[in-house]
Design a protein around this motif. Structure first.
Motif, PDB file in Angstrom:
ATOM      1  N   ARG A  98     -78.483 -59.283  33.682  1.00  0.00           N
ATOM      2  CA  ARG A  98     -78.572 -60.716  34.005  1.00  0.00           C
ATOM      3  C   ARG A  98     -79.903 -61.305  33.546  1.00  0.00           C
ATOM      4  O   ARG A  98     -79.950 -62.372  32.938  1.00  0.00           O
ATOM      5  N   ARG A  99     -80.993 -60.605  33.853  1.00  0.00           N
ATOM      6  CA  ARG A  99     -82.311 -61.109  33.462  1.00  0.00           C
ATOM      7  C   ARG A  99     -82.466 -61.169  31.946  1.00  0.00           C
ATOM      8  O   ARG A  99     -83.205 -62.008  31.432  1.00  0.00           O
ATOM      9  N   SER A 100     -81.774 -60.283  31.256  1.00  0.00           N
ATOM     10  CA  SER A 100     -81.834 -60.279  29.789  1.00  0.00           C
ATOM     11  C   SER A 100     -80.845 -61.264  29.178  1.00  0.00           C
ATOM     12  O   SER A 100     -80.838 -61.453  27.955  1.00  0.00           O
ATOM     13  N   GLU A 101     -80.011 -61.880  30.023  1.00  0.00           N
ATOM     14  CA  GLU A 101     -79.030 -62.887  29.596  1.00  0.00           C
ATOM     15  C   GLU A 101     -78.133 -62.365  28.467  1.00  0.00           C
ATOM     16  O   GLU A 101     -77.972 -62.982  27.423  1.00  0.00           O
ATOM     17  N   LEU A 102     -77.526 -61.213  28.742  1.00  0.00           N
ATOM     18  CA  LEU A 102     -76.673 -60.572  27.751  1.00  0.00           C
ATOM     19  C   LEU A 102     -75.216 -60.612  28.202  1.00  0.00           C
ATOM     20  O   LEU A 102     -74.900 -60.230  29.329  1.00  0.00           O
ATOM     21  N   GLN A 103     -74.343 -61.060  27.339  1.00  0.00           N
ATOM     22  CA  GLN A 103     -72.912 -61.026  27.602  1.00  0.00           C
ATOM     23  C   GLN A 103     -72.266 -59.769  27.016  1.00  0.00           C
ATOM     24  O   GLN A 103     -71.282 -59.269  27.545  1.00  0.00           O
ATOM     25  N   ASP A 104     -72.788 -59.301  25.897  1.00  0.00           N
ATOM     26  CA  ASP A 104     -72.318 -58.063  25.255  1.00  0.00           C
ATOM     27  C   ASP A 104     -73.547 -57.204  25.011  1.00  0.00           C
ATOM     28  O   ASP A 104     -74.517 -57.667  24.387  1.00  0.00           O
ATOM     29  N   ALA A 105     -73.521 -55.972  25.489  1.00  0.00           N
ATOM     30  CA  ALA A 105     -74.738 -55.161  25.425  1.00  0.00           C
ATOM     31  C   ALA A 105     -74.431 -53.687  25.556  1.00  0.00           C
ATOM     32  O   ALA A 105     -73.356 -53.279  26.014  1.00  0.00           O
ATOM     33  N   HIS A 106     -75.398 -52.907  25.147  1.00  0.00           N
ATOM     34  CA  HIS A 106     -75.436 -51.473  25.422  1.00  0.00           C
ATOM     35  C   HIS A 106     -76.461 -51.279  26.527  1.00  0.00           C
ATOM     36  O   HIS A 106     -77.545 -51.855  26.482  1.00  0.00           O
ATOM     37  N   VAL A 107     -76.111 -50.509  27.532  1.00  0.00           N
ATOM     38  CA  VAL A 107     -76.993 -50.279  28.683  1.00  0.00           C
ATOM     39  C   VAL A 107     -77.353 -48.806  28.739  1.00  0.00           C
ATOM     40  O   VAL A 107     -76.488 -47.941  28.601  1.00  0.00           O
ATOM     41  N   ARG A 108     -78.645 -48.536  28.943  1.00  0.00           N
ATOM     42  CA  ARG A 108     -79.095 -47.151  28.949  1.00  0.00           C
ATOM     43  C   ARG A 108     -79.923 -46.861  30.211  1.00  0.00           C
ATOM     44  O   ARG A 108     -81.112 -47.145  30.259  1.00  0.00           O
ATOM     45  N   PRO A 109     -79.297 -46.276  31.243  1.00  0.00           N
ATOM     46  CA  PRO A 109     -80.080 -45.762  32.368  1.00  0.00           C
ATOM     47  C   PRO A 109     -80.594 -44.361  32.036  1.00  0.00           C
ATOM     48  O   PRO A 109     -79.842 -43.523  31.519  1.00  0.00           O
ATOM     49  N   ILE A 110     -81.855 -44.119  32.299  1.00  0.00           N
ATOM     50  CA  ILE A 110     -82.495 -42.827  32.027  1.00  0.00           C
ATOM     51  C   ILE A 110     -83.116 -42.311  33.322  1.00  0.00           C
ATOM     52  O   ILE A 110     -83.813 -43.048  34.025  1.00  0.00           O
ATOM     53  N   ILE A 111     -82.851 -41.061  33.621  1.00  0.00           N
ATOM     54  CA  ILE A 111     -83.532 -40.387  34.731  1.00  0.00           C
ATOM     55  C   ILE A 111     -84.301 -39.220  34.134  1.00  0.00           C
ATOM     56  O   ILE A 111     -83.710 -38.274  33.608  1.00  0.00           O
ATOM     57  N   ALA A 112     -85.619 -39.315  34.167  1.00  0.00           N
ATOM     58  CA  ALA A 112     -86.477 -38.259  33.637  1.00  0.00           C
ATOM     59  C   ALA A 112     -87.130 -37.510  34.790  1.00  0.00           C
ATOM     60  O   ALA A 112     -87.188 -38.007  35.921  1.00  0.00           O
ATOM     61  N   ARG A 113     -87.641 -36.310  34.489  1.00  0.00           N
ATOM     62  CA  ARG A 113     -88.210 -35.469  35.543  1.00  0.00           C
ATOM     63  C   ARG A 113     -89.411 -36.126  36.212  1.00  0.00           C
ATOM     64  O   ARG A 113     -89.665 -35.938  37.385  1.00  0.00           O
ATOM     65  N   GLY A 114     -90.165 -36.911  35.435  1.00  0.00           N
ATOM     66  CA  GLY A 114     -91.289 -37.628  36.020  1.00  0.00           C
ATOM     67  C   GLY A 114     -92.635 -37.050  35.628  1.00  0.00           C
ATOM     68  O   GLY A 114     -92.733 -36.067  34.884  1.00  0.00           O
ATOM     69  N   PHE A 115     -93.682 -37.689  36.125  1.00  0.00           N
ATOM     70  CA  PHE A 115     -95.057 -37.287  35.839  1.00  0.00           C
ATOM     71  C   PHE A 115     -95.308 -35.879  36.367  1.00  0.00           C
ATOM     72  O   PHE A 115     -95.001 -35.565  37.505  1.00  0.00           O
ATOM     73  N   GLY A 116     -95.890 -35.027  35.493  1.00  0.00           N
ATOM     74  CA  GLY A 116     -96.165 -33.678  35.955  1.00  0.00           C
ATOM     75  C   GLY A 116     -97.266 -32.971  35.201  1.00  0.00           C
ATOM     76  O   GLY A 116     -97.728 -31.918  35.603  1.00  0.00           O
ATOM     77  N   GLY A 117     -97.682 -33.532  34.078  1.00  0.00           N
ATOM     78  CA  GLY A 117     -98.725 -32.876  33.298  1.00  0.00           C
ATOM     79  C   GLY A 117     -98.171 -31.749  32.454  1.00  0.00           C
ATOM     80  O   GLY A 117     -96.969 -31.461  32.457  1.00  0.00           O
ATOM     81  N   PRO A 118     -99.046 -31.059  31.697  1.00  0.00           N
ATOM     82  CA  PRO A 118     -98.610 -29.969  30.811  1.00  0.00           C
ATOM     83  C   PRO A 118     -97.966 -28.825  31.597  1.00  0.00           C
ATOM     84  O   PRO A 118     -98.274 -28.587  32.761  1.00  0.00           O
ATOM     85  N   GLY A 119     -97.054 -28.104  30.914  1.00  0.00           N
ATOM     86  CA  GLY A 119     -96.340 -27.001  31.556  1.00  0.00           C
ATOM     87  C   GLY A 119     -94.940 -27.435  31.915  1.00  0.00           C
ATOM     88  O   GLY A 119     -94.745 -28.514  32.501  1.00  0.00           O
ATOM     89  N   ILE A 120     -93.953 -26.612  31.586  1.00  0.00           N
ATOM     90  CA  ILE A 120     -92.569 -27.058  31.736  1.00  0.00           C
ATOM     91  C   ILE A 120     -92.025 -26.948  33.156  1.00  0.00           C
ATOM     92  O   ILE A 120     -90.926 -27.438  33.430  1.00  0.00           O
ATOM     93  N   ASP A 121     -92.735 -26.338  34.072  1.00  0.00           N
ATOM     94  CA  ASP A 121     -92.241 -26.116  35.425  1.00  0.00           C
ATOM     95  C   ASP A 121     -91.903 -27.455  36.085  1.00  0.00           C
ATOM     96  O   ASP A 121     -92.788 -28.279  36.327  1.00  0.00           O
ATOM     97  N   PRO A 122     -90.635 -27.709  36.415  1.00  0.00           N
ATOM     98  CA  PRO A 122     -90.271 -28.992  37.024  1.00  0.00           C
ATOM     99  C   PRO A 122     -90.846 -29.187  38.414  1.00  0.00           C
ATOM    100  O   PRO A 122     -90.895 -30.319  38.913  1.00  0.00           O
ATOM    101  N   ARG A 123     -91.320 -28.110  39.038  1.00  0.00           N
ATOM    102  CA  ARG A 123     -91.922 -28.263  40.359  1.00  0.00           C
ATOM    103  C   ARG A 123     -93.237 -29.036  40.303  1.00  0.00           C
ATOM    104  O   ARG A 123     -93.754 -29.470  41.337  1.00  0.00           O
ATOM    105  N   ASN A 124     -93.770 -29.203  39.099  1.00  0.00           N
ATOM    106  CA  ASN A 124     -94.995 -29.986  38.939  1.00  0.00           C
ATOM    107  C   ASN A 124     -94.737 -31.492  38.995  1.00  0.00           C
ATOM    108  O   ASN A 124     -95.687 -32.273  38.944  1.00  0.00           O
TER     109      ASN A 124
END
Length: 297
Positions: A85-111
Protein backbone atom coordinates in the motif's frame (compact mmCIF):
# COMPACT_ATOMS: atom_id res chain seq x y z
CA UNK A 1 16.82 -4.23 -17.07
CA UNK A 2 17.76 -1.46 -14.64
CA UNK A 3 16.03 -1.66 -11.28
CA UNK A 4 15.04 1.61 -9.59
CA UNK A 5 13.57 1.37 -6.05
CA UNK A 6 12.76 5.10 -5.91
CA UNK A 7 9.34 5.77 -4.39
CA UNK A 8 9.06 2.31 -2.85
CA UNK A 9 8.72 1.43 0.82
CA UNK A 10 10.38 -1.51 2.57
CA UNK A 11 9.99 -3.01 6.04
CA UNK A 12 13.13 -3.78 8.04
CA UNK A 13 12.94 -5.06 11.62
CA UNK A 14 9.90 -3.14 12.77
CA UNK A 15 10.27 -0.01 10.64
CA UNK A 16 8.85 1.11 7.30
CA UNK A 17 11.63 2.88 5.45
CA UNK A 18 12.48 4.37 2.08
CA UNK A 19 13.50 1.34 -0.02
CA UNK A 20 16.50 3.23 -1.40
CA UNK A 21 17.86 3.51 2.17
CA UNK A 22 16.87 0.12 3.57
CA UNK A 23 19.84 -1.80 4.98
CA UNK A 24 20.96 -4.60 7.27
CA UNK A 25 24.19 -5.11 9.19
CA UNK A 26 27.20 -6.47 7.34
CA UNK A 27 27.39 -8.94 10.26
CA UNK A 28 23.92 -10.35 9.65
CA UNK A 29 24.32 -14.06 8.92
CA UNK A 30 21.90 -13.75 6.03
CA UNK A 31 24.49 -11.54 4.33
CA UNK A 32 27.58 -13.35 5.61
CA UNK A 33 26.51 -16.93 4.96
CA UNK A 34 23.18 -16.98 3.12
CA UNK A 35 21.60 -18.17 6.37
CA UNK A 36 17.94 -17.44 5.87
CA UNK A 37 14.82 -18.09 3.82
CA UNK A 38 12.51 -16.07 1.61
CA UNK A 39 9.38 -16.14 -0.54
CA UNK A 40 8.50 -14.69 -3.93
CA UNK A 41 4.84 -13.64 -3.97
CA UNK A 42 2.76 -11.85 -6.59
CA UNK A 43 0.21 -9.06 -6.42
CA UNK A 44 -2.18 -8.97 -9.39
CA UNK A 45 -4.59 -6.02 -9.65
CA UNK A 46 -4.27 -5.28 -5.93
CA UNK A 47 -4.73 -8.86 -4.77
CA UNK A 48 -2.02 -11.07 -3.24
CA UNK A 49 -2.16 -14.45 -5.00
CA UNK A 50 -2.31 -17.59 -2.82
CA UNK A 51 -0.92 -15.76 0.19
CA UNK A 52 -1.61 -18.54 2.69
CA UNK A 53 0.35 -21.11 0.69
CA UNK A 54 3.35 -18.79 0.49
CA UNK A 55 3.20 -18.00 4.22
CA UNK A 56 2.94 -21.70 5.06
CA UNK A 57 5.96 -22.41 2.87
CA UNK A 58 8.17 -19.74 4.40
CA UNK A 59 7.22 -21.06 7.83
CA UNK A 60 8.20 -24.62 6.80
CA UNK A 61 11.44 -23.38 5.26
CA UNK A 62 12.32 -21.48 8.43
CA UNK A 63 11.36 -24.38 10.70
CA UNK A 64 13.56 -26.75 8.70
CA UNK A 65 16.67 -24.67 9.38
CA UNK A 66 15.71 -23.95 13.00
CA UNK A 67 14.88 -20.31 12.38
CA UNK A 68 11.94 -18.85 14.35
CA UNK A 69 9.44 -16.59 12.61
CA UNK A 70 10.01 -13.04 13.93
CA UNK A 71 6.23 -12.39 13.81
CA UNK A 72 3.14 -14.59 13.45
CA UNK A 73 2.00 -15.32 9.91
CA UNK A 74 -1.08 -13.08 10.15
CA UNK A 75 1.10 -10.18 11.23
CA UNK A 76 3.54 -10.88 8.39
CA UNK A 77 0.59 -10.72 5.99
CA UNK A 78 -0.38 -7.33 7.43
CA UNK A 79 3.20 -6.08 6.99
CA UNK A 80 3.21 -7.24 3.37
CA UNK A 81 -0.06 -5.43 2.75
CA UNK A 82 1.27 -2.23 4.31
CA UNK A 83 4.46 -2.33 2.23
CA UNK A 84 2.44 -2.76 -0.96
CA UNK A 85 0.00 0.00 0.00
CA UNK A 86 2.73 2.46 0.95
CA UNK A 87 4.52 1.69 -2.32
CA UNK A 88 1.23 2.26 -4.21
CA UNK A 89 1.59 -0.89 -6.28
CA UNK A 90 -1.28 -2.63 -8.04
CA UNK A 91 0.92 -5.29 -9.69
CA UNK A 92 4.09 -6.32 -7.91
CA UNK A 93 6.51 -8.97 -6.80
CA UNK A 94 6.75 -9.23 -3.01
CA UNK A 95 9.76 -10.63 -1.22
CA UNK A 96 9.62 -11.39 2.53
CA UNK A 97 13.04 -12.42 3.86
CA UNK A 98 13.81 -13.98 7.23
CA UNK A 99 17.54 -14.02 7.93
CA UNK A 100 19.36 -15.43 10.95
CA UNK A 101 20.23 -11.93 12.13
CA UNK A 102 23.20 -10.08 13.57
CA UNK A 103 25.82 -12.43 14.94
CA UNK A 104 29.30 -11.51 13.80
CA UNK A 105 31.88 -13.85 12.21
CA UNK A 106 31.45 -17.62 12.61
CA UNK A 107 28.62 -19.71 11.23
CA UNK A 108 27.18 -20.85 14.58
CA UNK A 109 23.53 -19.67 14.55
CA UNK A 110 23.56 -19.50 18.34
CA UNK A 111 25.53 -16.28 17.94
CA UNK A 112 22.41 -14.63 16.48
CA UNK A 113 19.87 -13.78 19.21
CA UNK A 114 17.23 -12.17 16.95
CA UNK A 115 16.25 -12.94 13.36
CA UNK A 116 16.02 -10.22 10.74
CA UNK A 117 12.75 -9.58 8.90
CA UNK A 118 12.71 -7.69 5.60
CA UNK A 119 9.75 -7.18 3.27
CA UNK A 120 10.03 -5.44 -0.09
CA UNK A 121 7.65 -5.01 -3.02
CA UNK A 122 8.43 -3.76 -6.50
CA UNK A 123 7.15 -3.75 -10.09
CA UNK A 124 8.33 -6.91 -11.77
CA UNK A 125 7.27 -8.03 -15.23
CA UNK A 126 7.66 -11.79 -15.91
CA UNK A 127 11.42 -12.30 -15.75
CA UNK A 128 11.52 -14.67 -18.73
CA UNK A 129 9.15 -12.63 -20.89
CA UNK A 130 6.19 -14.15 -22.73
CA UNK A 131 7.67 -15.58 -25.94
CA UNK A 132 9.01 -19.15 -26.21
CA UNK A 133 12.39 -19.37 -24.50
CA UNK A 134 15.61 -21.24 -25.24
CA UNK A 135 17.04 -23.55 -22.57
CA UNK A 136 20.18 -25.61 -22.22
CA UNK A 137 21.01 -28.43 -19.84
CA UNK A 138 23.57 -27.34 -17.26
CA UNK A 139 26.23 -29.56 -15.70
CA UNK A 140 25.63 -27.80 -12.37
CA UNK A 141 23.73 -30.28 -10.17
CA UNK A 142 20.97 -29.31 -7.78
CA UNK A 143 22.21 -29.89 -4.22
CA UNK A 144 19.00 -31.42 -2.86
CA UNK A 145 18.13 -33.91 -1.49
CA UNK A 146 21.53 -34.95 -0.12
CA UNK A 147 22.23 -31.46 1.14
CA UNK A 148 19.32 -29.24 2.16
CA UNK A 149 15.77 -30.32 1.32
CA UNK A 150 14.42 -28.90 -1.93
CA UNK A 151 11.38 -27.54 -0.05
CA UNK A 152 13.59 -24.93 1.64
CA UNK A 153 13.59 -21.67 -0.31
CA UNK A 154 16.90 -20.47 1.09
CA UNK A 155 18.97 -17.34 0.53
CA UNK A 156 21.74 -19.42 -1.06
CA UNK A 157 21.13 -19.69 -4.81
CA UNK A 158 24.73 -20.12 -5.97
CA UNK A 159 24.10 -23.33 -7.93
CA UNK A 160 21.27 -21.63 -9.83
CA UNK A 161 23.31 -18.46 -10.30
CA UNK A 162 26.21 -20.32 -11.91
CA UNK A 163 23.83 -22.23 -14.19
CA UNK A 164 22.06 -18.99 -15.12
CA UNK A 165 25.44 -17.41 -15.86
CA UNK A 166 26.27 -20.28 -18.20
CA UNK A 167 22.92 -19.85 -19.95
CA UNK A 168 23.58 -16.18 -20.56
CA UNK A 169 27.05 -16.81 -21.94
CA UNK A 170 25.59 -19.33 -24.40
CA UNK A 171 22.85 -16.98 -25.57
CA UNK A 172 20.13 -18.96 -23.79
CA UNK A 173 17.36 -17.63 -21.59
CA UNK A 174 17.74 -20.13 -18.77
CA UNK A 175 19.18 -23.51 -17.77
CA UNK A 176 17.69 -26.89 -16.97
CA UNK A 177 19.27 -28.31 -13.81
CA UNK A 178 19.57 -32.03 -13.07
CA UNK A 179 19.59 -33.82 -9.73
CA UNK A 180 22.21 -36.18 -8.30
CA UNK A 181 20.72 -39.10 -10.27
CA UNK A 182 20.83 -37.24 -13.56
CA UNK A 183 17.07 -36.69 -13.70
CA UNK A 184 15.61 -33.28 -14.52
CA UNK A 185 15.01 -31.19 -11.40
CA UNK A 186 13.88 -27.73 -12.50
CA UNK A 187 15.19 -24.53 -14.07
CA UNK A 188 17.21 -21.95 -12.15
CA UNK A 189 14.15 -20.19 -10.76
CA UNK A 190 11.10 -22.00 -12.11
CA UNK A 191 9.51 -25.43 -12.30
CA UNK A 192 9.32 -27.29 -15.61
CA UNK A 193 6.55 -29.20 -17.41
CA UNK A 194 6.64 -31.14 -20.66
CA UNK A 195 3.74 -32.33 -22.82
CA UNK A 196 3.92 -35.96 -23.89
CA UNK A 197 1.01 -36.79 -26.16
CA UNK A 198 -2.03 -35.54 -24.24
CA UNK A 199 -0.34 -35.71 -20.83
CA UNK A 200 1.40 -33.06 -18.75
CA UNK A 201 4.53 -34.39 -17.06
CA UNK A 202 6.56 -32.63 -14.38
CA UNK A 203 9.58 -33.77 -12.33
CA UNK A 204 9.13 -34.84 -8.75
CA UNK A 205 10.11 -32.44 -5.97
CA UNK A 206 13.02 -34.63 -4.88
CA UNK A 207 15.38 -31.87 -6.00
CA UNK A 208 12.93 -29.19 -7.11
CA UNK A 209 11.10 -26.55 -5.12
CA UNK A 210 7.43 -27.50 -4.64
CA UNK A 211 6.33 -24.33 -6.39
CA UNK A 212 3.02 -22.61 -5.69
CA UNK A 213 2.54 -22.01 -9.43
CA UNK A 214 3.44 -25.66 -10.11
CA UNK A 215 0.74 -26.69 -7.65
CA UNK A 216 -1.73 -24.31 -9.30
CA UNK A 217 -0.97 -25.79 -12.75
CA UNK A 218 -1.60 -29.31 -11.46
CA UNK A 219 -4.90 -28.17 -9.91
CA UNK A 220 -5.92 -26.56 -13.20
CA UNK A 221 -5.02 -29.74 -15.11
CA UNK A 222 -7.30 -31.81 -12.86
CA UNK A 223 -10.17 -29.36 -13.26
CA UNK A 224 -9.70 -29.15 -17.03
CA UNK A 225 -9.54 -32.93 -17.45
CA UNK A 226 -5.91 -32.84 -18.59
CA UNK A 227 -3.94 -35.93 -17.60
CA UNK A 228 -0.92 -35.04 -15.45
CA UNK A 229 1.96 -37.05 -13.98
CA UNK A 230 4.64 -36.26 -11.41
CA UNK A 231 7.58 -38.58 -12.08
CA UNK A 232 11.26 -38.72 -12.94
CA UNK A 233 11.94 -36.92 -16.22
CA UNK A 234 15.21 -37.74 -17.99
CA UNK A 235 17.12 -35.28 -20.20
CA UNK A 236 16.50 -37.22 -23.42
CA UNK A 237 12.75 -36.78 -22.89
CA UNK A 238 13.15 -33.03 -23.28
CA UNK A 239 14.33 -33.55 -26.85
CA UNK A 240 11.28 -35.54 -27.95
CA UNK A 241 8.44 -33.88 -26.04
CA UNK A 242 5.49 -32.36 -27.89
CA UNK A 243 5.52 -29.13 -25.89
CA UNK A 244 7.04 -27.67 -22.73
CA UNK A 245 6.83 -24.71 -20.40
CA UNK A 246 8.28 -23.26 -17.22
CA UNK A 247 6.23 -21.77 -14.42
CA UNK A 248 6.77 -19.80 -11.26
CA UNK A 249 5.54 -16.79 -9.32
CA UNK A 250 8.09 -14.54 -10.98
CA UNK A 251 7.81 -16.11 -14.43
CA UNK A 252 4.14 -16.97 -14.83
CA UNK A 253 3.61 -19.70 -17.44
CA UNK A 254 6.14 -19.40 -20.28
CA UNK A 255 6.43 -21.78 -23.26
CA UNK A 256 9.80 -23.33 -24.16
CA UNK A 257 10.95 -23.07 -27.77
CA UNK A 258 14.06 -25.27 -27.64
CA UNK A 259 16.23 -27.48 -25.45
CA UNK A 260 19.97 -27.54 -26.14
CA UNK A 261 19.42 -26.03 -29.59
CA UNK A 262 16.80 -28.60 -30.58
CA UNK A 263 13.36 -27.06 -31.33
CA UNK A 264 10.30 -28.16 -29.38
CA UNK A 265 7.65 -29.57 -31.73
CA UNK A 266 4.83 -27.25 -30.57
CA UNK A 267 5.96 -24.32 -28.40
CA UNK A 268 2.35 -23.10 -28.38
CA UNK A 269 0.79 -26.51 -27.81
CA UNK A 270 -3.00 -26.32 -27.20
CA UNK A 271 -2.57 -27.74 -23.70
CA UNK A 272 -0.08 -25.00 -22.86
CA UNK A 273 -2.44 -22.31 -24.15
CA UNK A 274 -5.24 -23.74 -22.01
CA UNK A 275 -3.01 -23.71 -18.94
CA UNK A 276 -1.88 -20.12 -19.61
CA UNK A 277 -5.45 -18.87 -20.01
CA UNK A 278 -6.69 -20.72 -16.92
CA UNK A 279 -3.74 -19.55 -14.82
CA UNK A 280 -4.32 -15.92 -15.79
CA UNK A 281 -7.99 -16.24 -14.87
CA UNK A 282 -7.11 -17.82 -11.54
CA UNK A 283 -4.80 -14.97 -10.56
CA UNK A 284 -7.88 -12.70 -10.76
CA UNK A 285 -10.22 -15.14 -8.99
CA UNK A 286 -11.35 -13.84 -5.60
CA UNK A 287 -11.15 -17.34 -4.12
CA UNK A 288 -7.36 -17.33 -4.55
CA UNK A 289 -6.58 -13.72 -3.66
CA UNK A 290 -6.06 -11.66 -0.53
CA UNK A 291 -7.24 -8.15 -1.35
CA UNK A 292 -4.87 -5.44 -0.12
CA UNK A 293 -7.21 -2.45 -0.63
CA UNK A 294 -4.59 -0.20 -2.16
CA UNK A 295 -5.46 3.47 -2.41
CA UNK A 296 -3.42 4.82 -5.28
CA UNK A 297 -3.37 8.60 -5.55
Amino acid sequence: MTFDPSGLTAYVNGEYVDATKASVSIFDHGFLYGDGVFEGMRVFDGGLFRANLHLDRIERSARTIGLPLPVPKDELLNIIGEVVRRSELQDAHVRPIIARGFGGPGIDPRNCPEPTLIVSAYPFPPFLGNDPIKLFTSAVVRKAPRSLGAHVKSLNYLDAIVAKQQAGELGMHDAVMLDHLGAVAECTGANLFIVVGDTLVTPTTRAALPGITRRTVLEIAREEGIAAEERDVWPAELHCCDGAFVCGSGAGVVPIGSFDGRPVVQPTHPIITRIQDAYKARTRDAAYRTELYIAVS
